[in-house]
Design an enzyme around this catalytic site. Structure first.
Site, mmCIF file in Angstrom:
data_model
loop_
_atom_site.group_PDB
_atom_site.id
_atom_site.type_symbol
_atom_site.label_atom_id
_atom_site.label_comp_id
_atom_site.label_asym_id
_atom_site.label_seq_id
_atom_site.Cartn_x
_atom_site.Cartn_y
_atom_site.Cartn_z
ATOM 1 N N ALA A 45 -68.191 8.475 -9.246
ATOM 2 C CA ALA A 45 -69.656 8.443 -9.314
ATOM 3 C C ALA A 45 -70.254 9.719 -8.728
ATOM 4 O O ALA A 45 -71.231 10.262 -9.267
ATOM 5 C CB ALA A 45 -70.206 7.219 -8.590
ATOM 6 N N CYS A 46 -69.680 10.221 -7.656
ATOM 7 C CA CYS A 46 -70.209 11.442 -7.023
ATOM 8 C C CYS A 46 -70.010 12.655 -7.923
ATOM 9 O O CYS A 46 -70.872 13.530 -7.999
ATOM 10 C CB CYS A 46 -69.564 11.664 -5.660
ATOM 11 N N THR A 47 -68.886 12.693 -8.628
ATOM 12 C CA THR A 47 -68.630 13.785 -9.563
ATOM 13 C C THR A 47 -69.613 13.693 -10.731
ATOM 14 O O THR A 47 -70.215 14.702 -11.127
ATOM 15 C CB THR A 47 -67.176 13.747 -10.066
ATOM 16 N N ALA A 50 -73.013 14.887 -9.487
ATOM 17 C CA ALA A 50 -73.019 16.347 -9.287
ATOM 18 C C ALA A 50 -73.061 17.073 -10.629
ATOM 19 O O ALA A 50 -73.794 18.058 -10.788
ATOM 20 C CB ALA A 50 -71.807 16.778 -8.472
#
Length: 161
Positions: A45-47, A50
């Site tokens: 999710a963070c990738t 970003a």
């Protein structure tokens, strides 16, 4: 822990980016800023988040709006994350959680029945005077960047009237 609201002054910060360069809230005065908090480099999710912010980076740069991400990861971790995914963002390292806590996004989380402290995925839209205009808590990545960009354009248009 503070619960910030639109209209509040954004907490000050000074943290190193993925290259070790210190960025402070002071350097962003006079321009809008999208400040987002995320749990961990290189997680799915963070990738995705970003990459989504990175995709609108150029468009936002043209209107003078920086996108800054903050997580508890180290400078080295951010550096690898940026290189691996060719990100066009400023990522700040806050391993001591000072800024993360100042923004009230270091929270109790639950996964598989286990409780632990972690970063609540959140985004703050801060105006040129350092005042929080809008906040998104417990962000779901899909459609989020579009929602933030849309709100930013709305507020910038109001500003011009």
């Amino acid at each position: 822990m503070p619960q910030l609201s639109p209209g509040d002054k954004a907490p000050e910060f000074a943290l190193p980016d993925q290259d070790g360069k210190i960025h402070s809230s002071e350097e962003f005065r006079g321009s809008w800023i999208i400040l987002y908090f995320y749990p961990k480099d290189n997680t799915s999710a963070c990738t995705a988040e970003a990459l989504a912010f990175s995709a609108v980076y150029e468009e936002l740069s043209e209107i003078g709006v920086p996108v800054v991400g903050i997580s508890p990861d180290t400078v080295e971790s951010h550096q690898k994350f940026v290189e691996k995914h060719d990100l066009h963002l400023t990522l700040l390292a806050d391993p001591l959680h000072n800024v993360i806590e100042a923004y009230g996004v270091w929270t109790l989380k639950k996964m598989y029945g286990r409780e632990y402290m972690g970063v609540e995925r959140s985004t703050f839209l801060i105006n040129p005077n350092g005042i929080i205009e809008d906040i998104w808590h417990k962000v779901k990545v899909k459609g989020h960047v579009e929602a933030v960009s849309s709100r930013l354009r709305e507020l910038m248009a109001d500003e011009k009237q």
